[in-house]
Design an enzyme around this catalytic site. Sequence first.
Site, PDB file in Angstrom:
ATOM      1  N   THR A  46      44.361  52.354  43.908  1.00 33.36           N
ATOM      2  CA  THR A  46      42.896  52.420  43.945  1.00 33.36           C
ATOM      3  C   THR A  46      42.415  53.355  45.046  1.00 33.36           C
ATOM      4  O   THR A  46      41.513  54.170  44.843  1.00 33.36           O
ATOM      5  CB  THR A  46      42.315  51.015  44.187  1.00 33.36           C
ATOM      6  OG1 THR A  46      42.823  50.123  43.203  1.00 33.36           O
ATOM      7  CG2 THR A  46      40.806  51.032  44.124  1.00 33.36           C
ATOM      8  N   TYR A 109      38.664  44.296  33.230  1.00 32.86           N
ATOM      9  CA  TYR A 109      37.583  44.379  32.247  1.00 32.86           C
ATOM     10  C   TYR A 109      37.806  43.469  31.038  1.00 32.86           C
ATOM     11  O   TYR A 109      36.921  42.721  30.648  1.00 32.86           O
ATOM     12  CB  TYR A 109      37.358  45.832  31.794  1.00 32.86           C
ATOM     13  CG  TYR A 109      36.137  45.996  30.917  1.00 32.86           C
ATOM     14  CD1 TYR A 109      34.856  45.895  31.456  1.00 32.86           C
ATOM     15  CD2 TYR A 109      36.250  46.229  29.546  1.00 32.86           C
ATOM     16  CE1 TYR A 109      33.735  46.030  30.662  1.00 32.86           C
ATOM     17  CE2 TYR A 109      35.129  46.367  28.740  1.00 32.86           C
ATOM     18  CZ  TYR A 109      33.890  46.262  29.305  1.00 32.86           C
ATOM     19  OH  TYR A 109      32.765  46.387  28.509  1.00 32.86           O
ATOM     20  N   TYR A 135      49.926  43.792  40.839  1.00 31.35           N
ATOM     21  CA  TYR A 135      48.883  43.882  41.855  1.00 31.35           C
ATOM     22  C   TYR A 135      47.713  43.002  41.417  1.00 31.35           C
ATOM     23  O   TYR A 135      47.051  43.287  40.424  1.00 31.35           O
ATOM     24  CB  TYR A 135      48.462  45.346  42.008  1.00 31.35           C
ATOM     25  CG  TYR A 135      47.306  45.642  42.928  1.00 31.35           C
ATOM     26  CD1 TYR A 135      46.915  44.782  43.948  1.00 31.35           C
ATOM     27  CD2 TYR A 135      46.603  46.848  42.798  1.00 31.35           C
ATOM     28  CE1 TYR A 135      45.869  45.078  44.786  1.00 31.35           C
ATOM     29  CE2 TYR A 135      45.552  47.172  43.639  1.00 31.35           C
ATOM     30  CZ  TYR A 135      45.178  46.278  44.626  1.00 31.35           C
ATOM     31  OH  TYR A 135      44.130  46.581  45.464  1.00 31.35           O
ATOM     32  N   ARG A 140      38.226  43.389  41.824  1.00 28.07           N
ATOM     33  CA  ARG A 140      38.117  44.599  41.010  1.00 28.07           C
ATOM     34  C   ARG A 140      38.383  44.341  39.527  1.00 28.07           C
ATOM     35  O   ARG A 140      37.806  45.012  38.674  1.00 28.07           O
ATOM     36  CB  ARG A 140      39.090  45.678  41.513  1.00 28.07           C
ATOM     37  CG  ARG A 140      38.715  46.270  42.852  1.00 28.07           C
ATOM     38  CD  ARG A 140      39.648  47.415  43.223  1.00 28.07           C
ATOM     39  NE  ARG A 140      39.268  48.020  44.484  1.00 28.07           N
ATOM     40  CZ  ARG A 140      38.354  48.989  44.626  1.00 28.07           C
ATOM     41  NH1 ARG A 140      37.735  49.438  43.567  1.00 28.07           N
ATOM     42  NH2 ARG A 140      38.078  49.482  45.817  1.00 28.07           N
ATOM     43  N   LYS A 164      51.696  42.249  44.980  1.00 25.29           N
ATOM     44  CA  LYS A 164      50.692  42.689  45.941  1.00 25.29           C
ATOM     45  C   LYS A 164      49.496  41.772  45.723  1.00 25.29           C
ATOM     46  O   LYS A 164      48.792  41.869  44.712  1.00 25.29           O
ATOM     47  CB  LYS A 164      50.303  44.150  45.730  1.00 25.29           C
ATOM     48  CG  LYS A 164      49.245  44.633  46.735  1.00 25.29           C
ATOM     49  CD  LYS A 164      48.792  46.055  46.457  1.00 25.29           C
ATOM     50  CE  LYS A 164      47.685  46.456  47.428  1.00 25.29           C
ATOM     51  NZ  LYS A 164      47.128  47.805  47.133  1.00 25.29           N
ATOM     52  N   ILE A 206      50.430  46.205  51.958  1.00 22.78           N
ATOM     53  CA  ILE A 206      50.104  47.565  51.517  1.00 22.78           C
ATOM     54  C   ILE A 206      48.682  47.795  52.006  1.00 22.78           C
ATOM     55  O   ILE A 206      47.724  47.253  51.461  1.00 22.78           O
ATOM     56  CB  ILE A 206      50.233  47.732  49.995  1.00 22.78           C
ATOM     57  CG1 ILE A 206      51.696  47.552  49.574  1.00 22.78           C
ATOM     58  CG2 ILE A 206      49.729  49.112  49.568  1.00 22.78           C
ATOM     59  CD1 ILE A 206      51.927  47.593  48.074  1.00 22.78           C
TER      60      ILE A 206
END
Length: 296
Positions: A46, A109, A135, A140, A164, A206
């Site tokens: 991202t 989404y 992840y 998000r 992650k 990360i």
Amino acid sequence: MDGLIGTGVALVTPFKNDFSVDVAALQKVVEHCIDGGINYLVVLGTTGESATLSKKEKQLVMQTVAKVNSGRLPLVVGVGGNNTQAVVDELKTSDFEDFDAIMSVSPYYNKPTQEGIYQHFRAIAKASPLPVVPYNVPSRTGSNMLPETTLRLAHDIENIVAIKEASGDMVQVNTIIKQKPEDFHVISGDDFTALPTVLAGGSGVISVLGQGLPSEFSTMISLGLDGASDAAYEIHNALLNGMKLIFEEGNPAGIKTIFELLGLSTALVRLPLVEASPTLKNKLKVFVNSVEKVRA
């Protein structure tokens, strides 16, 4: 996958004034991270603005990072999406010769069920030529990969080697740490939770801020892994304001401002993101100066 222990950083993609990829600046950023003691590099996440890069630009970024890294650090590349078959096809047709693992975001989404998330990553793991790091970033994606799904993947699928975890929920993080296979890595996806995750038994982070201040961040995580919590929290507290500021107007506008302040790249981001405001840039300048004074 011991290469996933410690401080990884989600690299930015620097842009020139015409918004093309700035290869020279990317090379400087990679060297800055390596010199600062970062343990591994993550490209096309991202923070790397992968959503607004063309296929050709993604290849350029991968080739640039691999070339300047020259085998010094493990490399992870982001390959994800909300179309499972498209991700599978990309994994089967791309060249990952210089990379050590795939990081793949949970589908966004579509808002799949937990079973849908499990089957998505099962298909990706089957297609991937490299170990896979799911992840989880609910802020998000619009859906949270629950601990039971993460643990199911960890126990069922051999080449899913880490998570992650960016839910920001330390109860969720601790649940995964307590029930995971011994060789499965729990990696913080948030700078705020990096040190608490490590002290709870996680493998590292990360980071976004870590690429701007690699020495400080990697030292903090190293101290945490060694159990030196007091010394680690001293650094954490010194960096805390920066962790907040870099996300104040969205990522990666904040971290790119830090690179501009350091003279490594421009602060430009691609639409629909916009560059940090003058007010935020001034706040970040004060923060960077404060860290430099402590360092001196």
